[in-house]
Design a protein around this motif. Sequence first.
Motif, PDB file in Angstrom:
ATOM      1  N   ALA A  73     -11.729 102.815  38.054  1.00  0.00           N
ATOM      2  CA  ALA A  73     -13.299 103.238  38.670  1.00  0.00           C
ATOM      3  C   ALA A  73     -14.291 101.471  37.805  1.00  0.00           C
ATOM      4  O   ALA A  73     -14.072 101.176  36.864  1.00  0.00           O
ATOM      5  CB  ALA A  73     -13.574 104.427  37.152  1.00  0.00           C
ATOM      6  N   THR A  96     -12.792 102.289  42.500  1.00  0.00           N
ATOM      7  CA  THR A  96     -13.571 103.911  42.734  1.00  0.00           C
ATOM      8  C   THR A  96     -14.911 103.205  42.267  1.00  0.00           C
ATOM      9  O   THR A  96     -14.924 102.859  41.205  1.00  0.00           O
ATOM     10  CB  THR A  96     -12.909 104.588  42.268  1.00  0.00           C
ATOM     11  OG1 THR A  96     -11.399 105.267  42.627  1.00  0.00           O
ATOM     12  CG2 THR A  96     -13.290 106.620  42.443  1.00  0.00           C
ATOM     13  N   ARG A 133     -12.014 102.658  47.103  1.00  0.00           N
ATOM     14  CA  ARG A 133     -11.414 104.812  47.329  1.00  0.00           C
ATOM     15  C   ARG A 133     -12.412 105.175  46.829  1.00  0.00           C
ATOM     16  O   ARG A 133     -13.518 105.269  45.750  1.00  0.00           O
ATOM     17  CB  ARG A 133     -10.773 104.976  47.016  1.00  0.00           C
ATOM     18  CG  ARG A 133     -10.156 104.926  45.446  1.00  0.00           C
ATOM     19  CD  ARG A 133      -9.296 105.988  44.756  1.00  0.00           C
ATOM     20  NE  ARG A 133      -8.869 107.017  45.163  1.00  0.00           N
ATOM     21  CZ  ARG A 133      -9.367 108.469  45.249  1.00  0.00           C
ATOM     22  NH1 ARG A 133      -9.880 107.956  44.127  1.00  0.00           N
ATOM     23  NH2 ARG A 133      -8.421 109.311  46.024  1.00  0.00           N
ATOM     24  N   HIS A 135     -15.395 108.775  45.878  1.00  0.00           N
ATOM     25  CA  HIS A 135     -15.765 109.352  45.027  1.00  0.00           C
ATOM     26  C   HIS A 135     -16.897 109.861  44.924  1.00  0.00           C
ATOM     27  O   HIS A 135     -17.936 108.724  44.946  1.00  0.00           O
ATOM     28  CB  HIS A 135     -14.938 108.654  43.688  1.00  0.00           C
ATOM     29  CG  HIS A 135     -15.107 110.205  42.489  1.00  0.00           C
ATOM     30  ND1 HIS A 135     -14.477 110.415  42.159  1.00  0.00           N
ATOM     31  CD2 HIS A 135     -16.091 110.108  41.788  1.00  0.00           C
ATOM     32  CE1 HIS A 135     -14.653 111.749  41.789  1.00  0.00           C
ATOM     33  NE2 HIS A 135     -15.954 111.378  40.909  1.00  0.00           N
ATOM     34  N   ILE A 178     -13.631 102.123  52.931  1.00  0.00           N
ATOM     35  CA  ILE A 178     -12.998 103.076  51.872  1.00  0.00           C
ATOM     36  C   ILE A 178     -12.180 103.636  53.100  1.00  0.00           C
ATOM     37  O   ILE A 178     -13.079 103.933  54.440  1.00  0.00           O
ATOM     38  CB  ILE A 178     -14.179 103.487  51.402  1.00  0.00           C
ATOM     39  CG1 ILE A 178     -15.644 103.262  50.876  1.00  0.00           C
ATOM     40  CG2 ILE A 178     -13.366 105.320  50.861  1.00  0.00           C
ATOM     41  CD1 ILE A 178     -16.299 104.226  50.024  1.00  0.00           C
ATOM     42  N   TRP A 181     -11.083 108.982  50.398  1.00  0.00           N
ATOM     43  CA  TRP A 181     -11.713 109.544  49.801  1.00  0.00           C
ATOM     44  C   TRP A 181     -11.517 110.602  48.832  1.00  0.00           C
ATOM     45  O   TRP A 181     -10.523 111.632  49.839  1.00  0.00           O
ATOM     46  CB  TRP A 181     -13.059 110.613  50.959  1.00  0.00           C
ATOM     47  CG  TRP A 181     -13.886 109.072  51.715  1.00  0.00           C
ATOM     48  CD1 TRP A 181     -13.811 108.757  52.313  1.00  0.00           C
ATOM     49  CD2 TRP A 181     -15.084 109.079  50.395  1.00  0.00           C
ATOM     50  NE1 TRP A 181     -14.896 107.684  52.643  1.00  0.00           N
ATOM     51  CE2 TRP A 181     -15.929 107.480  51.635  1.00  0.00           C
ATOM     52  CE3 TRP A 181     -15.824 109.548  49.433  1.00  0.00           C
ATOM     53  CZ2 TRP A 181     -17.142 107.892  51.092  1.00  0.00           C
ATOM     54  CZ3 TRP A 181     -17.335 109.397  49.101  1.00  0.00           C
ATOM     55  CH2 TRP A 181     -17.927 108.270  49.657  1.00  0.00           C
ATOM     56  N   ASP A 182     -11.687 110.511  48.210  1.00  0.00           N
ATOM     57  CA  ASP A 182     -11.716 112.476  47.369  1.00  0.00           C
ATOM     58  C   ASP A 182     -12.875 112.971  47.549  1.00  0.00           C
ATOM     59  O   ASP A 182     -14.349 113.652  47.688  1.00  0.00           O
ATOM     60  CB  ASP A 182     -12.068 112.099  46.207  1.00  0.00           C
ATOM     61  CG  ASP A 182     -11.205 111.279  44.424  1.00  0.00           C
ATOM     62  OD1 ASP A 182     -12.065 110.380  43.747  1.00  0.00           O
ATOM     63  OD2 ASP A 182     -10.053 111.447  44.620  1.00  0.00           O
ATOM     64  N   THR A 300      -5.498 109.002  39.172  1.00  0.00           N
ATOM     65  CA  THR A 300      -6.850 108.728  39.831  1.00  0.00           C
ATOM     66  C   THR A 300      -8.212 108.559  38.881  1.00  0.00           C
ATOM     67  O   THR A 300      -9.069 107.580  39.356  1.00  0.00           O
ATOM     68  CB  THR A 300      -7.429 109.896  40.541  1.00  0.00           C
ATOM     69  OG1 THR A 300      -7.905 110.942  39.898  1.00  0.00           O
ATOM     70  CG2 THR A 300      -7.083 110.090  41.977  1.00  0.00           C
ATOM     71  N   GLU A 301      -7.906 109.057  37.045  1.00  0.00           N
ATOM     72  CA  GLU A 301      -8.898 108.593  36.604  1.00  0.00           C
ATOM     73  C   GLU A 301      -8.283 108.584  35.290  1.00  0.00           C
ATOM     74  O   GLU A 301      -8.595 108.833  34.724  1.00  0.00           O
ATOM     75  CB  GLU A 301     -10.032 109.922  37.070  1.00  0.00           C
ATOM     76  CG  GLU A 301     -10.383 109.856  38.204  1.00  0.00           C
ATOM     77  CD  GLU A 301     -11.560 111.049  37.893  1.00  0.00           C
ATOM     78  OE1 GLU A 301     -11.985 111.598  37.018  1.00  0.00           O
ATOM     79  OE2 GLU A 301     -12.258 111.460  39.149  1.00  0.00           O
ATOM     80  N   TRP A 343     -10.044 105.532  35.093  1.00  0.00           N
ATOM     81  CA  TRP A 343     -11.318 105.440  34.395  1.00  0.00           C
ATOM     82  C   TRP A 343     -12.504 104.877  33.846  1.00  0.00           C
ATOM     83  O   TRP A 343     -12.328 105.487  33.131  1.00  0.00           O
ATOM     84  CB  TRP A 343     -11.634 106.927  34.478  1.00  0.00           C
ATOM     85  CG  TRP A 343     -13.065 107.866  35.158  1.00  0.00           C
ATOM     86  CD1 TRP A 343     -14.171 108.441  34.616  1.00  0.00           C
ATOM     87  CD2 TRP A 343     -13.377 107.560  36.454  1.00  0.00           C
ATOM     88  NE1 TRP A 343     -14.779 108.790  35.281  1.00  0.00           N
ATOM     89  CE2 TRP A 343     -14.455 107.740  36.509  1.00  0.00           C
ATOM     90  CE3 TRP A 343     -12.951 107.425  37.906  1.00  0.00           C
ATOM     91  CZ2 TRP A 343     -15.117 108.034  37.847  1.00  0.00           C
ATOM     92  CZ3 TRP A 343     -13.359 107.522  38.782  1.00  0.00           C
ATOM     93  CH2 TRP A 343     -13.952 108.135  38.975  1.00  0.00           C
TER      94      TRP A 343
END
Length: 384
Positions: A73, A96, A133, A135, A178, A181-182, A300-301, A343
């Motif tokens: 991120a 992200t 991506r 978010h 993108i 997606w979240d 993801t984070e 993240w």
Amino acid sequence: MSPPACRLTAPKKISRRDALRGFARGFAQAATTLPLLGLLNACGELSLSHDRAFRQPGLREKAAREGKRFGAAAQSWQLDDPGFARALAREACVMTPENELKWDALRPSPETFDYGGYERLAAFADAQDMALRGHALVWHESNPAWLEDALKSARRAEAEKILREHITRVTRKTQTHIQEWDVVNEAIDPRSSRKDGLRETLWLRALGNTYIASAFHAAREAVPGLKLVYNDYGLERGDGYGEAKRKAVLRLLDRLLAQGVPVHGLGLQSHLRVDRPLGGIAFTDFLRQARCLGLEISVTELDLRYGHLSGGAEEKDAFAQDYLREYLELVQQDAPLGSLLTWGLSDRYSWLRQEDDAARGMLPLDASLERAAMWETLRERWLS
Ligand code: G3I
């Protein structure tokens, strides 16, 4: 569905002419080129290989060799830091936007969309052959006051219209960059009084439990090829919270998929706190069941929090890396992990610094942008 391996570019030489041409492509691109101009060498060529760090392949290159992708991120303002921008380009092949696509940043008023932060990240991604991506399309946090007010008074049909229109506009506007997606973030709360474990949010109150399905259907109808992810945290925990959350998330995903809702992936946020036990077999069973539903699992984070532990620095560092190694082993027990994002990339800009500005050891690079223990652990235990 194999994870989209990011396009990998070897360190490249850009002549002064090309670098300056970057200015001609408009400020957004120049903002991308600027941070790299610090690498113009004596012969006026921008040779990324001249930077000491670039001689060592980054996690992006190591991951790509295995058909995996590593990312992080980032926030657009962080690109003003040339050293960080270089490190991000070296280490990550996917980013992200940490906050730029949340409702409060993106839509300060019903009629106003501010894509500036996103567009700066997208320009940088273009220049560095990176993917993005998205978010997050639906979350209970970071919503502007006008949305909270609107949803409080809106009839169900109006609330549904607000939700679907936003998702349609944002996914279509960003689709050139993108493709994942979240869609819904953190919809389950084990502390909820509801039997289905759904978190009491502005969306649940306005639309009932169908808001989740509506969000995924809206995203799929807007841009059919998108990969749509349900994203949540704490699923790795080996305590009562983790057990309850895994059960409720699995029940939610099973129900959605049984109804034909297009959910393609489960995002494990993985904000690890080493004072909490990991879920061991219960966690790997959960992952196995999620994969049996046809979902692709991704991290993801990822970040690591252990500053609050007692003991000396070396002892705490060692304990934290053992914990991370155990986590990586659990997540990869039954299937390879194709996509791992942290993240943030460096402790320098971790969100955890908001709580403790001396916090360290959370991310692959330390605050000086040097490769830290997490970088080595990822290389050893996620990449062969
Ligand atoms: O942009 C405004 C600025 O204009 C204002 O002056 C300032 C002071 O109020 O706030 C700024 O917004 C802040 C935003 O980060 C951008 O820096 C928000 O207050 C702050 O709450 C927000 O924090 C983010 C948080 O999500 C809430 O959106 C963190 O940076 C971000 O790391 C964190 O990320 C979340 C994921 O989205 C979901 N998973 C958990 C993760 C950590 O909480």
